[in-house]
Design a protein around this motif. Structure first.
Motif, PDB file in Angstrom:
ATOM      1  N   ASP A   1       0.859  -1.190   0.000  1.00 23.96           N
ATOM      2  CA  ASP A   1       0.000   0.000   0.000  1.00 23.96           C
ATOM      3  C   ASP A   1       0.895   1.241   0.000  1.00 23.96           C
ATOM      4  O   ASP A   1       1.803   1.362   0.833  1.00 23.96           O
ATOM      5  CB  ASP A   1      -0.867  -0.012   1.263  1.00 23.96           C
ATOM      6  N   PRO A   2       0.697   2.162  -0.934  1.00 28.18           N
ATOM      7  CA  PRO A   2       1.572   3.340  -1.021  1.00 28.18           C
ATOM      8  C   PRO A   2       1.535   4.228   0.210  1.00 28.18           C
ATOM      9  O   PRO A   2       2.394   5.110   0.356  1.00 28.18           O
ATOM     10  CB  PRO A   2       1.061   4.076  -2.265  1.00 28.18           C
ATOM     11  N   ALA A   3       0.586   4.008   1.110  1.00 31.58           N
ATOM     12  CA  ALA A   3       0.560   4.768   2.353  1.00 31.58           C
ATOM     13  C   ALA A   3       1.684   4.349   3.299  1.00 31.58           C
ATOM     14  O   ALA A   3       1.980   5.052   4.273  1.00 31.58           O
ATOM     15  CB  ALA A   3      -0.789   4.585   3.054  1.00 31.58           C
ATOM     16  N   VAL A   4       2.326   3.217   3.007  1.00 33.74           N
ATOM     17  CA  VAL A   4       3.427   2.705   3.825  1.00 33.74           C
ATOM     18  C   VAL A   4       4.708   2.772   3.004  1.00 33.74           C
ATOM     19  O   VAL A   4       4.747   2.301   1.871  1.00 33.74           O
ATOM     20  CB  VAL A   4       3.160   1.242   4.255  1.00 33.74           C
ATOM     21  N   THR A   5       5.762   3.343   3.554  1.00 26.18           N
ATOM     22  CA  THR A   5       7.032   3.404   2.822  1.00 26.18           C
ATOM     23  C   THR A   5       7.674   2.023   2.786  1.00 26.18           C
ATOM     24  O   THR A   5       7.520   1.232   3.729  1.00 26.18           O
ATOM     25  CB  THR A   5       8.010   4.390   3.470  1.00 26.18           C
ATOM     26  N   MET A   6       8.414   1.742   1.703  1.00 22.19           N
ATOM     27  CA  MET A   6       9.058   0.436   1.621  1.00 22.19           C
ATOM     28  C   MET A   6      10.160   0.304   2.666  1.00 22.19           C
ATOM     29  O   MET A   6      10.513  -0.801   3.081  1.00 22.19           O
ATOM     30  CB  MET A   6       9.596   0.186   0.217  1.00 22.19           C
ATOM     31  N   GLN A   7      10.714   1.445   3.129  1.00 23.18           N
ATOM     32  CA  GLN A   7      11.749   1.385   4.165  1.00 23.18           C
ATOM     33  C   GLN A   7      11.197   0.915   5.508  1.00 23.18           C
ATOM     34  O   GLN A   7      11.940   0.421   6.350  1.00 23.18           O
ATOM     35  CB  GLN A   7      12.406   2.763   4.334  1.00 23.18           C
ATOM     36  N   GLU A   8       9.879   1.084   5.713  1.00 20.87           N
ATOM     37  CA  GLU A   8       9.267   0.715   6.992  1.00 20.87           C
ATOM     38  C   GLU A   8       8.161  -0.334   6.838  1.00 20.87           C
ATOM     39  O   GLU A   8       7.374  -0.556   7.753  1.00 20.87           O
ATOM     40  CB  GLU A   8       8.695   1.966   7.676  1.00 20.87           C
ATOM     41  N   ARG A   9       8.110  -0.993   5.684  1.00 22.54           N
ATOM     42  CA  ARG A   9       7.051  -1.981   5.455  1.00 22.54           C
ATOM     43  C   ARG A   9       7.177  -3.138   6.456  1.00 22.54           C
ATOM     44  O   ARG A   9       8.282  -3.474   6.887  1.00 22.54           O
ATOM     45  CB  ARG A   9       7.116  -2.519   4.023  1.00 22.54           C
ATOM     46  N   PRO A  10       6.083  -3.756   6.834  1.00 22.89           N
ATOM     47  CA  PRO A  10       6.142  -4.879   7.768  1.00 22.89           C
ATOM     48  C   PRO A  10       6.836  -6.099   7.158  1.00 22.89           C
ATOM     49  O   PRO A  10       7.075  -6.167   5.945  1.00 22.89           O
ATOM     50  CB  PRO A  10       4.659  -5.186   8.044  1.00 22.89           C
ATOM     51  N   PHE A  11       7.137  -7.047   8.011  1.00 23.57           N
ATOM     52  CA  PHE A  11       7.657  -8.343   7.587  1.00 23.57           C
ATOM     53  C   PHE A  11       6.701  -8.945   6.556  1.00 23.57           C
ATOM     54  O   PHE A  11       5.486  -8.985   6.763  1.00 23.57           O
ATOM     55  CB  PHE A  11       7.781  -9.246   8.809  1.00 23.57           C
ATOM     56  N   GLU A  12       7.261  -9.396   5.449  1.00 25.18           N
ATOM     57  CA  GLU A  12       6.423  -9.802   4.316  1.00 25.18           C
ATOM     58  C   GLU A  12       5.499 -10.981   4.610  1.00 25.18           C
ATOM     59  O   GLU A  12       4.453 -11.130   3.965  1.00 25.18           O
ATOM     60  CB  GLU A  12       7.306 -10.136   3.103  1.00 25.18           C
ATOM     61  N   LEU A  13       5.854 -11.815   5.573  1.00 20.42           N
ATOM     62  CA  LEU A  13       4.996 -12.957   5.898  1.00 20.42           C
ATOM     63  C   LEU A  13       3.958 -12.631   6.965  1.00 20.42           C
ATOM     64  O   LEU A  13       3.190 -13.504   7.371  1.00 20.42           O
ATOM     65  CB  LEU A  13       5.858 -14.147   6.345  1.00 20.42           C
ATOM     66  N   ASP A  14       3.922 -11.388   7.397  1.00 22.31           N
ATOM     67  CA  ASP A  14       2.924 -10.949   8.374  1.00 22.31           C
ATOM     68  C   ASP A  14       1.522 -11.085   7.761  1.00 22.31           C
ATOM     69  O   ASP A  14       1.260 -10.556   6.672  1.00 22.31           O
ATOM     70  CB  ASP A  14       3.196  -9.489   8.734  1.00 22.31           C
ATOM     71  N   PRO A  15       0.598 -11.785   8.426  1.00 25.59           N
ATOM     72  CA  PRO A  15      -0.773 -11.917   7.875  1.00 25.59           C
ATOM     73  C   PRO A  15      -1.454 -10.570   7.643  1.00 25.59           C
ATOM     74  O   PRO A  15      -2.348 -10.463   6.794  1.00 25.59           O
ATOM     75  CB  PRO A  15      -1.510 -12.731   8.949  1.00 25.59           C
ATOM     76  N   ALA A  16      -1.041  -9.548   8.387  1.00 25.87           N
ATOM     77  CA  ALA A  16      -1.657  -8.226   8.244  1.00 25.87           C
ATOM     78  C   ALA A  16      -0.853  -7.320   7.310  1.00 25.87           C
ATOM     79  O   ALA A  16      -1.007  -6.092   7.367  1.00 25.87           O
ATOM     80  CB  ALA A  16      -1.790  -7.571   9.617  1.00 25.87           C
ATOM     81  N   TYR A  17      -0.046  -7.897   6.455  1.00 28.91           N
ATOM     82  CA  TYR A  17       0.770  -7.092   5.532  1.00 28.91           C
ATOM     83  C   TYR A  17      -0.149  -6.168   4.719  1.00 28.91           C
ATOM     84  O   TYR A  17      -1.158  -6.623   4.144  1.00 28.91           O
ATOM     85  CB  TYR A  17       1.551  -8.014   4.597  1.00 28.91           C
ATOM     86  N   PRO A  18       0.166  -4.868   4.638  1.00 27.78           N
ATOM     87  CA  PRO A  18      -0.733  -3.901   3.982  1.00 27.78           C
ATOM     88  C   PRO A  18      -0.625  -3.941   2.458  1.00 27.78           C
ATOM     89  O   PRO A  18       0.060  -3.121   1.839  1.00 27.78           O
ATOM     90  CB  PRO A  18      -0.256  -2.562   4.547  1.00 27.78           C
ATOM     91  N   ALA A  19      -1.314  -4.871   1.848  1.00 28.14           N
ATOM     92  CA  ALA A  19      -1.216  -5.078   0.399  1.00 28.14           C
ATOM     93  C   ALA A  19      -2.435  -4.524  -0.329  1.00 28.14           C
ATOM     94  O   ALA A  19      -3.567  -4.614   0.163  1.00 28.14           O
ATOM     95  CB  ALA A  19      -1.077  -6.562   0.088  1.00 28.14           C
ATOM     96  N   LEU A  20      -2.178  -3.960  -1.506  1.00 25.46           N
ATOM     97  CA  LEU A  20      -3.265  -3.582  -2.410  1.00 25.46           C
ATOM     98  C   LEU A  20      -3.874  -4.838  -3.027  1.00 25.46           C
ATOM     99  O   LEU A  20      -3.236  -5.904  -3.039  1.00 25.46           O
ATOM    100  CB  LEU A  20      -2.727  -2.699  -3.537  1.00 25.46           C
ATOM    101  N   GLU A  21      -5.038  -4.718  -3.584  1.00 24.86           N
ATOM    102  CA  GLU A  21      -5.567  -5.785  -4.420  1.00 24.86           C
ATOM    103  C   GLU A  21      -4.888  -5.684  -5.793  1.00 24.86           C
ATOM    104  O   GLU A  21      -4.661  -4.577  -6.296  1.00 24.86           O
ATOM    105  CB  GLU A  21      -7.076  -5.646  -4.584  1.00 24.86           C
ATOM    106  N   PRO A  22      -4.533  -6.805  -6.408  1.00 28.08           N
ATOM    107  CA  PRO A  22      -3.872  -6.735  -7.723  1.00 28.08           C
ATOM    108  C   PRO A  22      -4.682  -5.979  -8.773  1.00 28.08           C
ATOM    109  O   PRO A  22      -4.099  -5.443  -9.733  1.00 28.08           O
ATOM    110  CB  PRO A  22      -3.702  -8.214  -8.099  1.00 28.08           C
ATOM    111  N   GLU A  23      -5.991  -5.913  -8.597  1.00 31.47           N
ATOM    112  CA  GLU A  23      -6.826  -5.231  -9.580  1.00 31.47           C
ATOM    113  C   GLU A  23      -6.826  -3.709  -9.393  1.00 31.47           C
ATOM    114  O   GLU A  23      -7.402  -2.973 -10.203  1.00 31.47           O
ATOM    115  CB  GLU A  23      -8.267  -5.740  -9.492  1.00 31.47           C
ATOM    116  N   ASN A  24      -6.197  -3.221  -8.356  1.00 34.93           N
ATOM    117  CA  ASN A  24      -6.156  -1.784  -8.086  1.00 34.93           C
ATOM    118  C   ASN A  24      -5.450  -1.052  -9.227  1.00 34.93           C
ATOM    119  O   ASN A  24      -4.363  -1.459  -9.647  1.00 34.93           O
ATOM    120  CB  ASN A  24      -5.436  -1.543  -6.758  1.00 34.93           C
ATOM    121  N   PRO A  25      -6.029   0.042  -9.763  1.00 35.74           N
ATOM    122  CA  PRO A  25      -5.390   0.785 -10.867  1.00 35.74           C
ATOM    123  C   PRO A  25      -3.988   1.289 -10.519  1.00 35.74           C
ATOM    124  O   PRO A  25      -3.124   1.391 -11.403  1.00 35.74           O
ATOM    125  CB  PRO A  25      -6.357   1.957 -11.106  1.00 35.74           C
ATOM    126  N   VAL A  26      -3.741   1.605  -9.258  1.00 35.78           N
ATOM    127  CA  VAL A  26      -2.399   2.045  -8.835  1.00 35.78           C
ATOM    128  C   VAL A  26      -1.384   0.942  -9.097  1.00 35.78           C
ATOM    129  O   VAL A  26      -0.272   1.185  -9.576  1.00 35.78           O
ATOM    130  CB  VAL A  26      -2.401   2.430  -7.338  1.00 35.78           C
TER     131      VAL A  26
END
Length: 408
Positions: free
Chosen positions: A174-199
């Protein structure tokens, strides 16, 4: 090892492990055999006015991709591309290179198919190459079909390293989160966009060009890959076990959380490659891990991704290794910038590009100028206050590169 005639380089200022000093270095049959010893019929090279140092050990470099794909979507044959890369390495004083070979679910340049071609071609070309070309298996953790290639490469003639890389989750961040501070990728609550999102579709444009498919096709492919996210941790466990069994050095890439670094360390990855913030770098240092930053970062005076600066990390004792990353000349130019900026002396900085990466990679035979070590050496012309340039490179005692300036 083949027999090579004795050579003595004399008159140069030599970069030893903890000092600069004038010395004559003799080497033969690929090894350093004497310091200030007899000539005894050896070929003598005049090193006056030059710096003689351990050749560079590059732990991560992906500039080779530009020889394979010089324009987006335009692929050239692998063999001549790697021969050209080898010449560039030698010309830049790099006697050992780990090519950061991305193994991804993407078609094209970073596909498993192309990765297999690179590994196979390097093995075939080995007798024709001038320096030690190896691969870093930069494994995209969603690329399940790469595991067989990883297994094969670990059993090949040149032990690779393994880098755990998750740009898949980063792409969907999610662009609201910087990649420098993104959570651990295997975190179930990882802030991901839906692939269908135009962004997200907009973000896929450049990758689609590289893969020679449309952005819509790239999104469709990504969506199918993302659905397999629950399988990723088991794949990581399998690859880590393969690496441990082979004794391969292992790295984690772009760590943004202490949890990420802890996770990969527990699986045998003792090298943190390009940590994204001080917090992670400090945790890596406290745990005794090796820490890698990019030499282009040091050359430019900062990261192109607005992450932390290599110079600051070196000053704070949070950087052990500088890698060429995407630009081979940066290994020497980065040292020059760091010296000019007062970050350290030549002899204190040189281990960042020689002894430390060699140690991290388990290459105990190189990286320093000592009797018995591999004769991997670089002769540098470095006028006071001017840019340095490589004039000769030796790899295991062989002259891999020589350049005579027009004024001579």
């Amino acid at each position: 090892m083949q027999n090579h005639p004795a050579i003595v380089i004399e008159g140069a200022t030599v970069v030893f492990a903890n000092r600069l000093a004038p010395a004559a270095i003799r080497f033969e049959d690929g090894r350093i055999t004497a310091i200030d010893g007899a000539r005894d019929g050896a070929t003598v090279i005049d090193g006056r006015g030059h710096l003689l140092a351990p050749a560079f050990v590059d732990i991560h470099g992906d500039a080779f991709e530009r020889q394979i794909m010089p324009r987006p979507g335009t692929m050239l044959p692998v063999a001549p591309a790697l021969l050209e890369t080898d010449r560039q390495l030698a010309a830049n004083g790099i006697a050992t290179a780990y090519h950061a070979l991305t193994l991804s679910w993407e078609p094209g340049l970073r596909s498993v198919q192309n990765g297999r071609a690179v590994v196979s071609t390097l093995n075939t070309l080995s007798p024709r190459l001038t320096v030690d070309n190896r691969v870093q298996l930069r494994w995209e953790t969603f690329c399940f079909e790469a595991i067989d290639l990883i297994r094969e490469a670990l059993n090949g003639p040149h032990l690779p390293s393994i880098a755990f890389n998750d740009h898949t989750s980063m792409l969907l961040l999610d662009p609201a989160v910087t990649m420098q501070e993104r959570p651990f990728e295997l975190d179930p609550a990882y802030p991901a966009l839906e692939p269908e999102n135009p962004v997200f579709e907009h973000k896929m444009n450049e990758r689609a060009k590289r893969a020679k498919i449309s952005p819509a096709q790239m999104v469709e492919l990504f969506s199918a890959i993302w659905k397999r996210r629950p399988e990723v941790q088991a794949a990581i466990e399998e690859v880590a076990a393969l690496g441990r069994a082979a004794g391969a050095p292992m790295l984690s890439h772009d760590d943004s959380q202490i949890q990420t670094r802890d996770f990969y360390r527990e699986r045998g990855a003792r090298i943190s490659e390009f940590p994204m913030n001080r917090r992670v770098a400090k945790a890596a240092r406290d745990a005794g891990d090796f820490i890698v930053f990019g030499a282009p970062n040091a050359t430019r005076g900062g990261s192109h991704l607005a992450s932390i600066g290599a110079a600051d990390m070196i000053r704070e004792g949070l950087c052990d290794i500088l890698a060429s990353d995407y630009y081979y000349p940066a290994m020497l130019l980065g040292l020059a910038r760091l010296k000019a900026d007062g970050v350290g002396s030549i002899e204190s900085l040189w281990p960042l590009v020689s002894a430390n990466p060699a140690r991290a990679l388990g290459l105990t035979d190189r990286g320093v100028i000592e009797i018995g070590r591999r004769a991997d050496l670089v002769l540098v012309e470095w006028p006071e206050g001017d840019a340095p340039v490589v004039r000769r490179t030796f790899a295991a005692g062989r002259e891999a590169y020589r350049a005579v300036p027009a004024g001579n």
